[in-house]
Design an enzyme around this catalytic site. Sequence first.
Site, PDB file in Angstrom:
ATOM      1  N   CYS A 171       2.468 -13.668   3.508  1.00 36.77           N
ATOM      2  CA  CYS A 171       2.130 -14.555   4.612  1.00 36.77           C
ATOM      3  C   CYS A 171       3.204 -15.633   4.771  1.00 36.77           C
ATOM      4  O   CYS A 171       3.711 -16.175   3.793  1.00 36.77           O
ATOM      5  CB  CYS A 171       0.779 -15.264   4.462  1.00 36.77           C
ATOM      6  SG  CYS A 171      -0.590 -14.138   4.251  1.00 36.77           S
ATOM      7  N   ARG A 225       7.663 -11.812   5.330  1.00 37.76           N
ATOM      8  CA  ARG A 225       6.649 -12.144   4.323  1.00 37.76           C
ATOM      9  C   ARG A 225       5.308 -11.466   4.578  1.00 37.76           C
ATOM     10  O   ARG A 225       4.417 -11.515   3.740  1.00 37.76           O
ATOM     11  CB  ARG A 225       6.426 -13.665   4.296  1.00 37.76           C
ATOM     12  CG  ARG A 225       7.651 -14.458   3.932  1.00 37.76           C
ATOM     13  CD  ARG A 225       7.345 -15.939   3.986  1.00 37.76           C
ATOM     14  NE  ARG A 225       6.383 -16.304   2.968  1.00 37.76           N
ATOM     15  CZ  ARG A 225       6.685 -16.592   1.709  1.00 37.76           C
ATOM     16  NH1 ARG A 225       7.939 -16.582   1.329  1.00 37.76           N
ATOM     17  NH2 ARG A 225       5.756 -16.902   0.845  1.00 37.76           N
ATOM     18  N   TRP A 227      -0.149 -11.122   5.755  1.00 37.48           N
ATOM     19  CA  TRP A 227      -0.225  -9.899   4.947  1.00 37.48           C
ATOM     20  C   TRP A 227      -1.621  -9.926   4.334  1.00 37.48           C
ATOM     21  O   TRP A 227      -1.912 -10.765   3.482  1.00 37.48           O
ATOM     22  CB  TRP A 227       0.862  -9.909   3.872  1.00 37.48           C
ATOM     23  CG  TRP A 227       0.946  -8.647   3.080  1.00 37.48           C
ATOM     24  CD1 TRP A 227       1.693  -7.539   3.375  1.00 37.48           C
ATOM     25  CD2 TRP A 227       0.286  -8.354   1.842  1.00 37.48           C
ATOM     26  NE1 TRP A 227       1.530  -6.582   2.412  1.00 37.48           N
ATOM     27  CE2 TRP A 227       0.674  -7.051   1.456  1.00 37.48           C
ATOM     28  CE3 TRP A 227      -0.602  -9.052   1.019  1.00 37.48           C
ATOM     29  CZ2 TRP A 227       0.209  -6.434   0.300  1.00 37.48           C
ATOM     30  CZ3 TRP A 227      -1.074  -8.438  -0.129  1.00 37.48           C
ATOM     31  CH2 TRP A 227      -0.666  -7.150  -0.485  1.00 37.48           C
ATOM     32  N   ASN A 263      -1.512 -19.350   2.929  1.00 35.53           N
ATOM     33  CA  ASN A 263      -0.821 -18.274   2.216  1.00 35.53           C
ATOM     34  C   ASN A 263      -1.296 -18.335   0.773  1.00 35.53           C
ATOM     35  O   ASN A 263      -1.062 -19.333   0.097  1.00 35.53           O
ATOM     36  CB  ASN A 263       0.701 -18.505   2.306  1.00 35.53           C
ATOM     37  CG  ASN A 263       1.486 -17.593   1.383  1.00 35.53           C
ATOM     38  OD1 ASN A 263       1.047 -16.488   1.084  1.00 35.53           O
ATOM     39  ND2 ASN A 263       2.640 -18.056   0.928  1.00 35.53           N
ATOM     40  N   GLY A 264      -1.986 -17.280   0.325  1.00 32.86           N
ATOM     41  CA  GLY A 264      -2.482 -17.288  -1.057  1.00 32.86           C
ATOM     42  C   GLY A 264      -3.874 -16.684  -1.111  1.00 32.86           C
ATOM     43  O   GLY A 264      -4.295 -15.973  -0.194  1.00 32.86           O
ATOM     44  N   GLU A 266      15.482   3.019  -9.313  1.00 34.75           N
ATOM     45  CA  GLU A 266      15.710   2.129  -8.177  1.00 34.75           C
ATOM     46  C   GLU A 266      15.979   2.947  -6.907  1.00 34.75           C
ATOM     47  O   GLU A 266      15.473   2.618  -5.827  1.00 34.75           O
ATOM     48  CB  GLU A 266      16.881   1.179  -8.497  1.00 34.75           C
ATOM     49  CG  GLU A 266      17.351   0.285  -7.372  1.00 34.75           C
ATOM     50  CD  GLU A 266      16.279  -0.652  -6.816  1.00 34.75           C
ATOM     51  OE1 GLU A 266      15.187  -0.759  -7.386  1.00 34.75           O
ATOM     52  OE2 GLU A 266      16.556  -1.255  -5.764  1.00 34.75           O
ATOM     53  N   LYS A 300      13.669   2.801  -3.529  1.00 31.10           N
ATOM     54  CA  LYS A 300      14.207   2.526  -2.179  1.00 31.10           C
ATOM     55  C   LYS A 300      13.702   3.584  -1.207  1.00 31.10           C
ATOM     56  O   LYS A 300      13.249   3.268  -0.113  1.00 31.10           O
ATOM     57  CB  LYS A 300      15.742   2.545  -2.161  1.00 31.10           C
ATOM     58  CG  LYS A 300      16.447   1.396  -2.803  1.00 31.10           C
ATOM     59  CD  LYS A 300      16.308   0.072  -2.104  1.00 31.10           C
ATOM     60  CE  LYS A 300      15.082  -0.674  -2.538  1.00 31.10           C
ATOM     61  NZ  LYS A 300      15.126  -1.531  -3.660  1.00 31.10           N
ATOM     62  N   GLU A 314       9.794   3.311  -0.510  1.00 30.88           N
ATOM     63  CA  GLU A 314       9.276   2.145   0.221  1.00 30.88           C
ATOM     64  C   GLU A 314       9.682   2.131   1.682  1.00 30.88           C
ATOM     65  O   GLU A 314       8.932   1.641   2.519  1.00 30.88           O
ATOM     66  CB  GLU A 314       9.563   0.826  -0.482  1.00 30.88           C
ATOM     67  CG  GLU A 314      10.976   0.376  -0.551  1.00 30.88           C
ATOM     68  CD  GLU A 314      11.126  -0.946  -1.307  1.00 30.88           C
ATOM     69  OE1 GLU A 314      10.217  -1.776  -1.310  1.00 30.88           O
ATOM     70  OE2 GLU A 314      12.201  -1.145  -1.903  1.00 30.88           O
ATOM     71  N   HIS A 360      10.616  18.264 -19.754  1.00 34.60           N
ATOM     72  CA  HIS A 360       9.303  18.018 -20.373  1.00 34.60           C
ATOM     73  C   HIS A 360       8.204  17.932 -19.318  1.00 34.60           C
ATOM     74  O   HIS A 360       7.147  17.366 -19.567  1.00 34.60           O
ATOM     75  CB  HIS A 360       9.357  16.737 -21.208  1.00 34.60           C
ATOM     76  CG  HIS A 360      10.328  16.828 -22.338  1.00 34.60           C
ATOM     77  ND1 HIS A 360      10.087  17.567 -23.470  1.00 34.60           N
ATOM     78  CD2 HIS A 360      11.576  16.320 -22.487  1.00 34.60           C
ATOM     79  CE1 HIS A 360      11.135  17.487 -24.271  1.00 34.60           C
ATOM     80  NE2 HIS A 360      12.055  16.745 -23.688  1.00 34.60           N
ATOM     81  N   LYS A 364       7.898  -9.092   1.614  1.00 29.54           N
ATOM     82  CA  LYS A 364       9.077  -9.423   0.819  1.00 29.54           C
ATOM     83  C   LYS A 364       8.721 -10.255  -0.406  1.00 29.54           C
ATOM     84  O   LYS A 364       9.295 -10.101  -1.468  1.00 29.54           O
ATOM     85  CB  LYS A 364      10.049 -10.200   1.716  1.00 29.54           C
ATOM     86  CG  LYS A 364      11.372 -10.523   1.079  1.00 29.54           C
ATOM     87  CD  LYS A 364      12.229  -9.289   0.967  1.00 29.54           C
ATOM     88  CE  LYS A 364      13.530  -9.550   0.233  1.00 29.54           C
ATOM     89  NZ  LYS A 364      14.122  -8.291  -0.228  1.00 29.54           N
TER      90      LYS A 364
HETATM   91  O1  M6R Z   1      11.146 -11.405  -5.362  1.00 28.48           O
HETATM   92  P1  M6R Z   1      11.038 -10.495  -6.555  1.00 28.48           P
HETATM   93  O2  M6R Z   1      12.369 -10.000  -7.012  1.00 28.48           O
HETATM   94  O3  M6R Z   1      10.249 -11.083  -7.668  1.00 28.48           O
HETATM   95  O4  M6R Z   1      10.227  -9.245  -6.020  1.00 28.48           O
HETATM   96  C1  M6R Z   1       9.833  -8.225  -6.881  1.00 28.48           C
HETATM   97  C2  M6R Z   1       9.395  -7.007  -6.100  1.00 28.48           C
HETATM   98  O5  M6R Z   1       8.298  -7.316  -5.288  1.00 28.48           O
HETATM   99  C3  M6R Z   1      10.523  -6.460  -5.229  1.00 28.48           C
HETATM  100  O6  M6R Z   1      11.661  -6.183  -5.966  1.00 28.48           O
HETATM  101  C4  M6R Z   1      10.065  -5.176  -4.502  1.00 28.48           C
HETATM  102  O7  M6R Z   1       9.879  -4.154  -5.434  1.00 28.48           O
HETATM  103  C5  M6R Z   1      11.083  -4.794  -3.437  1.00 28.48           C
HETATM  104  N1  M6R Z   1      10.429  -4.515  -2.206  1.00 28.48           N
HETATM  105  C6  M6R Z   1      11.901  -3.622  -3.803  1.00 28.48           C
HETATM  106  O8  M6R Z   1      12.786  -3.248  -2.812  1.00 28.48           O
END
Ligand code: M6R
Length: 614
Positions: free
Chosen positions: A2, A27, A75, A101-102, A487, A491, A494, A510, A609
Amino acid sequence: MCGIVGYIGRREAYPILIKGLHRLEYRGYDSAGVALINADGKLNVYKAKGKVADLEHAVESKDVSGTIGIAHTRWATHGEPNQVNAHPHYSESEELAIIHNGIIENYAVLKEGLIQHGYTFKSATDTEVLVQLIEYIKHTDKVDLQTAVQLALNQVVGAYAIAVLDRSNPDIIVAARKGSPLVVGIGDGEYFLASDATPIVEFTDKVVYVGEEEIVCLERGKELTLKTIGNVVKTPVVKKLELTLSQLEKGGYPHFMLKEIFEQPTTLATSMRGRVNVEQNNITLAGFIDNKEKFLKAKRIIITACGTSWHAGLIGMYAIEEFARIPVEVEYSSEFRYRKPVIDQDDVVIAISQSGETADTLAAVELAKSHGAFIFGICNVVGASIPRAAHSGCYTHVGPEIGVASTKAFTAQVTVLTMLALMIGRERGTLSEERYLQIVAELGKIPDKIGEILKQNDRIAEFAKTFTYAQNFIYLGRGYNYPVAMEGALKLKEISYIHAEGYPAAEMKHGPIALISQEMPVVVIAPQCGTYEKVVSNIQEIKARKGRIISVVTEGDEIVRHMSDYAITIPQTEECLAPLLAVVPLQLLAYHIAVVKGCDVDQPRNLAKSVTVE
Ligand code: M6R
């Protein structure tokens, strides 16, 4: 999650609020809303399901006048993303409006009490409970808005950044925070309020970061006032904002994610500036130097993070164990905080977070701190909660990362962790001077080498089209490149919504090998390094089962190139630095597959984010 924005001053608030919401849309983006008090003293609230653009459309014929207002992009946590649950929320008498927000954890108990006092609820949100509580206190205790907010927050369990408007006093916004970020911009006879500084940057560079459990009062024509929820008056500390408008724009790229991938040669150079001195073959991290003893006496280092930052932490583990010979544990913050971990006073805890606001990582930091551990933060957003909670640390300095999928923050986190590992190793005498100098020299070449990889973008875009059919992907890597495989998979999933798994290459046999068929693309990270021959064997196993291979290989490697359906080359580098190069083609591959599939690359579904809820 948010985004919240507020404005009070002489200008029309609506355009400022909408622009601010666009900046904060990363956000959360399932619904949006705005509240304004017009010149006649009417408090208008407008809300829409969807993105900020949908809100703009919804208010086209409405009265959006007023020089005071608050706005929100959501969000969803409590209640599905629809217009009713969108913020702002009115109080019962529609005298107050709130954005939040929270999460209010004890909202059910509070709601029950309010219902008994005759309050009714339109939404399924915890936020509406809070605004009703504020109104109830304001009316029954006959107090002003600031006092009512303060008393209400004393009853609240949970996390919040809130802003409240009061129809009966159109000259004041009361805001407060606990666990969710909040910053005030101070202009000329005007105040701005936001979850981060991005909506504020073009109006003023004077900001006040609201602290934990602090309430701030933005009053027309008056000085900013600040006090704690416990009623301790504080003096606002005004800071200068280090952020430029151009950092917040796409600069000709179709998406922020692509811009951020292409920024990496520059951002890594910035991350190293003043820290890596290639001429003198030296690294200087002030946060380490000032606290050297903590690292030198540490019997163990715990790295805690989430998502991409956790992957960076794994690479940090390989580097610290190799160079500094200190045992390292890498923990998902969400698990660490709840599993009653053994934390010693001699432990160093490294918390990694791009946003610096991730709720689980912040909670992990607080837990480790309460056990006496030394906390070192590696964060990007200056002044965020985690760097403020840490004892020391190091900013990654890559500028705002706006694409929800983290790219440039990851490479900078890995760079900082590598620098840290090299410094600890040198100080402890576990890394020879010769190796130290070799790696430092090579580190300085990484930005240019990433520049070389980016030249393959068009070719990656072309062959990415071949893989949009896929339902599943496997990514394989070993050693330093195992976290890179995870990683790369993260990517892809997501932003393209294709299921993908990252595995240590040798683990394939395995279990996951059962999945291999000609339908299954397998991305193999196979640069020249200690385990190269073994990864080649893994590729042969995949070939034998007709899997389709996309490889990331070192320039000049004809063996793996011939075995692959598509090969992307990276320049030769030190094994410990290979992740910084190998991840770049994987970022591009995920990006292009998502674009061809027509996905919303910068704002993928269900994500946000900054994950400020656990
Ligand atoms: O702001 P942060 O690095 O703490 O965020 C952690 C994760 O939420 C963040 O890396 C998330 O996995 C990303 N969307 C990955 O691309």
